[in-house]
Design a protein around this motif. Sequence first.
Motif, short mmCIF file in Angstrom:
data_model
loop_
_atom_site.label_atom_id
_atom_site.label_comp_id
_atom_site.label_asym_id
_atom_site.label_seq_id
_atom_site.Cartn_x
_atom_site.Cartn_y
_atom_site.Cartn_z
N ALA A 1 45.32 0.65 11.09
CA ALA A 1 44.64 0.04 12.16
C ALA A 1 43.20 0.63 12.49
CB ALA A 1 45.47 -0.42 13.23
N LEU A 2 42.44 -0.05 13.09
CA LEU A 2 41.28 0.62 13.55
C LEU A 2 40.74 -0.35 14.67
CD1 LEU A 2 39.25 2.89 13.81
CD2 LEU A 2 37.87 1.65 11.94
N GLY A 3 40.31 -0.18 16.03
CA GLY A 3 39.94 -1.04 16.95
C GLY A 3 38.45 -1.71 16.30
N THR A 4 38.34 -2.75 16.69
CA THR A 4 36.98 -3.44 16.24
C THR A 4 35.85 -2.81 17.02
OG1 THR A 4 37.30 -5.46 17.68
CG2 THR A 4 38.25 -5.64 15.43
N LYS A 5 35.82 -2.34 18.14
CA LYS A 5 34.90 -1.86 18.81
C LYS A 5 34.05 -0.72 17.85
CE LYS A 5 36.11 -2.93 23.71
NZ LYS A 5 36.11 -2.65 24.71
N TYR A 6 35.01 0.19 17.25
CA TYR A 6 34.28 1.31 16.38
C TYR A 6 33.53 0.40 15.35
CZ TYR A 6 37.75 4.40 18.24
OH TYR A 6 38.59 5.25 19.26
N VAL A 7 34.17 -0.51 14.60
CA VAL A 7 33.45 -1.24 13.65
C VAL A 7 31.83 -1.71 14.11
CG1 VAL A 7 33.22 -2.93 11.99
CG2 VAL A 7 35.37 -1.58 12.13
N ASP A 8 32.06 -2.26 15.39
CA ASP A 8 30.67 -3.02 16.11
C ASP A 8 29.95 -2.11 16.51
OD1 ASP A 8 32.31 -5.59 15.58
OD2 ASP A 8 32.97 -5.60 17.74
N ALA A 9 30.37 -0.92 16.85
CA ALA A 9 29.32 0.22 17.53
C ALA A 9 28.69 0.81 16.12
CB ALA A 9 30.17 1.23 18.01
N VAL A 10 29.00 0.85 15.09
CA VAL A 10 28.40 1.61 13.78
C VAL A 10 27.57 0.38 13.35
CG1 VAL A 10 28.87 2.08 11.60
CG2 VAL A 10 30.26 3.08 13.19
N ARG A 11 27.76 -0.87 13.31
CA ARG A 11 27.23 -2.02 12.76
C ARG A 11 26.00 -2.17 13.92
NH1 ARG A 11 29.57 -7.36 12.20
NH2 ARG A 11 27.88 -7.47 10.81
N HIS A 12 26.04 -2.07 15.14
CA HIS A 12 25.18 -2.04 16.01
C HIS A 12 24.13 -0.89 15.96
CE1 HIS A 12 23.17 -3.32 19.88
NE2 HIS A 12 23.24 -1.91 20.12
N ALA A 13 24.57 0.18 15.57
CA ALA A 13 23.74 1.39 15.35
C ALA A 13 22.96 1.35 14.12
CB ALA A 13 24.46 2.60 15.67
N GLY A 14 23.42 0.41 13.30
CA GLY A 14 22.57 0.12 12.10
C GLY A 14 23.35 0.85 10.57
N GLY A 15 24.62 1.23 11.14
CA GLY A 15 25.28 1.79 9.89
C GLY A 15 26.22 0.52 9.15
N LEU A 16 26.60 1.00 8.13
CA LEU A 16 27.45 0.19 7.25
C LEU A 16 28.87 1.10 7.60
CD1 LEU A 16 27.87 -1.95 5.19
CD2 LEU A 16 27.61 -0.42 3.53
N PRO A 17 29.59 0.16 8.28
CA PRO A 17 31.14 0.85 8.60
C PRO A 17 32.17 0.53 7.24
CG PRO A 17 31.02 -0.98 9.58
CD PRO A 17 29.57 -1.12 9.06
N TRP A 18 32.97 1.76 6.91
CA TRP A 18 33.85 1.91 5.68
C TRP A 18 35.08 2.43 6.53
CZ3 TRP A 18 32.51 4.34 0.59
CH2 TRP A 18 33.77 4.07 -0.48
N ILE A 19 36.02 1.56 6.66
CA ILE A 19 37.53 2.07 7.00
C ILE A 19 38.11 2.78 5.91
CG2 ILE A 19 39.57 1.23 8.40
CD1 ILE A 19 37.93 -1.35 8.94
N VAL A 20 38.32 3.97 6.75
CA VAL A 20 39.13 4.88 5.56
C VAL A 20 40.70 5.19 6.29
CG1 VAL A 20 39.27 7.45 5.14
CG2 VAL A 20 36.95 6.16 5.32
N PRO A 21 41.52 5.12 5.50
CA PRO A 21 43.08 5.09 5.69
C PRO A 21 43.19 6.70 6.20
CG PRO A 21 43.00 5.11 3.39
CD PRO A 21 41.75 4.99 3.91
N PRO A 22 44.13 7.17 7.18
CA PRO A 22 44.46 8.54 7.40
C PRO A 22 44.86 9.30 6.14
CG PRO A 22 45.88 7.13 8.64
CD PRO A 22 45.05 6.13 7.88
N LEU A 23 44.24 10.33 5.95
CA LEU A 23 44.55 11.23 5.00
C LEU A 23 45.18 12.40 5.52
CD1 LEU A 23 41.77 10.50 2.54
CD2 LEU A 23 43.97 9.45 2.29
N PRO A 24 46.00 13.18 4.73
CA PRO A 24 46.39 14.49 5.29
C PRO A 24 45.21 15.51 5.08
CG PRO A 24 47.57 14.01 3.34
CD PRO A 24 46.95 12.52 3.58
N PRO A 25 45.05 16.62 5.94
CA PRO A 25 43.78 17.40 5.74
C PRO A 25 43.68 18.07 4.56
CG PRO A 25 45.46 17.83 7.74
CD PRO A 25 45.94 17.03 7.09
#
Length: 77
Positions: free
Chosen positions: A25-49
């Motif tokens: 999951a990821l809150g939509t506010k993160y996606v909206d903020a990146v789009r509002h700033a002109g970026g193209l959001p790409w949701i990444v699953p959590p990966l081990p370090p």
Amino acid sequence: RPLIGLVGYELPPVPGGRPSVPVFALGTKYVDAVRHAGGLPWIVPPLPPEAAEWDDLFDRLDGLVLSGGPDVCPERY
């Protein structure tokens, strides 16, 4: 547009869900903020370090947002 990775987090399975599987999951506010700033959001699953996929991912992304949450140990900030 810059490609910005947004690291999601894992939610536990819903009790009684069929099938009972965890979800990312990821809150939509993160996606909206990146789009509002002109970026193209790409949701990444959590990966081990230590995951080798991080190197390939960093080569493709222009930026990375760590969303935080209860799954991130404060000592790792």
